[in-house]
Motif scaffolding. Structure first.
Motif, short mmCIF file in Angstrom:
data_model
loop_
_atom_site.label_atom_id
_atom_site.label_comp_id
_atom_site.label_asym_id
_atom_site.label_seq_id
_atom_site.Cartn_x
_atom_site.Cartn_y
_atom_site.Cartn_z
N TYR A 67 0.79 -1.23 0.00
CA TYR A 67 0.00 0.00 0.00
C TYR A 67 0.83 1.29 0.00
CZ TYR A 67 -3.93 -3.07 0.94
OH TYR A 67 -4.88 -4.05 0.84
N TRP A 68 1.93 1.31 0.76
CA TRP A 68 2.67 2.57 0.91
C TRP A 68 3.10 3.12 -0.44
CZ3 TRP A 68 3.39 5.89 4.84
CH2 TRP A 68 4.36 6.88 4.68
N GLU A 69 2.62 4.32 -0.77
CA GLU A 69 2.89 5.01 -2.03
C GLU A 69 2.47 4.20 -3.26
OE1 GLU A 69 6.89 6.64 -2.04
OE2 GLU A 69 6.08 8.38 -0.97
N LYS A 70 1.50 3.28 -3.04
CA LYS A 70 1.00 2.48 -4.17
C LYS A 70 -0.51 2.49 -4.26
CE LYS A 70 4.93 -0.74 -3.88
NZ LYS A 70 5.45 -0.28 -2.58
N GLU A 71 -1.20 2.11 -3.16
CA GLU A 71 -2.64 1.96 -3.21
C GLU A 71 -3.30 2.57 -1.98
OE1 GLU A 71 -4.48 0.72 -5.60
OE2 GLU A 71 -2.83 0.04 -6.88
N PRO A 255 -2.06 7.50 -1.07
CA PRO A 255 -0.69 7.71 -1.57
C PRO A 255 -0.59 9.03 -2.33
CG PRO A 255 -1.54 5.54 -2.18
CD PRO A 255 -2.70 6.34 -1.69
N ARG A 256 0.57 9.63 -2.30
CA ARG A 256 0.76 10.88 -3.04
C ARG A 256 0.53 10.62 -4.52
NH1 ARG A 256 6.65 11.95 -4.35
NH2 ARG A 256 7.80 10.06 -3.92
N GLY A 257 -0.09 11.58 -5.16
CA GLY A 257 -0.38 11.47 -6.58
C GLY A 257 -1.82 11.12 -6.89
N TYR A 258 -2.54 10.48 -5.98
CA TYR A 258 -3.93 10.11 -6.24
C TYR A 258 -4.80 11.38 -6.26
CZ TYR A 258 -4.40 5.04 -6.44
OH TYR A 258 -4.37 3.73 -6.84
#
Length: 270
Positions: A67-71, A255-258
């Protein structure tokens, strides 16, 4: 008498990116002394429950690998047993009455505009005034559909500062905590945008709907953030991945970017 919840109140931990193992351990060492004392009072059980939750997350191989920085990852209150803090309109008006909320680049209102309120504009006149917000100011701005943003909320409410220190302690990264308060029935609480840092949302009062969209640019830098200097193109809002309604005690990792957009459901009938 039970205190009536009139606003949707959310605190959001803005968590920096993980660095090298050496940097991470150095930052965690610096934070150990800060957590030797938890602000006493009615929020102590909430802080201690968050301490347990953050400790489990930071040592979870599943969370870090998947999950970390992914989902995104959602926790309902029953998943964590984190108690719901007693925080509502009165806490906001008490802070205003005490002169703790003053207009600045860190404490301001944003107002919806454009088609269906899809865009938000910071009330620059209010933000630059430097004037202390009064309880009447809060009522007037909320009545207009504005959202109150209190960046660095730990400077106003010490127990929120404890939340920030916990994030730094367990994840070994720099963190900040913002508070957002929105009236019920806001079609747009915050328009679609993304952030350059990871986000951990903790719902305190009321309900907030979060719609998440697959990022076009993963792990963005400041220059690659979307929706803060103009609207996110419609094509980038085609891939909805999550549509969740947060209730008091729920938590959401983003996560960043979402790209995400928020709204609040109408109040229940009297």
């Amino acid at each position: 008498m039970q205190r009536k919840l009139l606003r949707c109140v959310t605190i959001i931990g803005l968590i920096g990116t993980l660095s090298s193992s050496k940097q991470k351990e150095n930052r965690k060492d610096c934070c150990h002394g800060l957590m030797g004392h938890v602000t006493p009072g009615e929020y102590s059980p909430y802080i201690r429950a968050l301490d347990t939750h953050f400790r489990r997350l930071s040592s979870s191989k599943i969370f870090l690998d998947i999950y970390w920085e992914k989902e995104p990852l959602l926790w309902r209150r029953n998943d964590t047993n984190i108690p719901v803090p007693n925080f509502d309109d009165r806490n906001l008006t008490d802070a205003a009455s005490a002169g703790l909320l003053f207009s600045s680049g860190d404490t301001y209102f944003t107002n919806p505009h454009g088609e269906h309120g899809k865009l938000f504009t910071i009330n620059e006149t209010q933000a630059r005034s430097g004037l202390h917000l009064t309880p009447n100011d809060l009522r007037l701005h909320f009545a207009e559909g504005a959202t109150l943003s209190v960046n660095k909320a730990g400077m106003v409410w010490p127990w929120i500062g404890d939340v920030c220190r916990l994030a730094m302690l367990h994840f070994g990264v720099f963190a900040n905590v913002n508070l957002y308060a929105t009236r019920p029935g806001a079609r747009t609480a915050v328009p679609p945008h993304n952030d350059r840092q990871d986000v951990l949302i903790l719902q305190l009062a009321g309900h907030k709907r979060w719609r998440l969209f697959r990022p076009v640019q993963s792990l963005p830098t400041f220059e690659q953030e979307r929706g803060k200097r103009g609207a996110v193109p419609a094509a980038e809002l085609a891939s909805l991945t999550h549509d969740v309604l947060l209730s008091p005690g729920d938590a959401l990792y983003l996560p960043r970017g979402y790209v995400h957009a928020t709204s609040t459901p109408p109040p229940p009938p009297p």
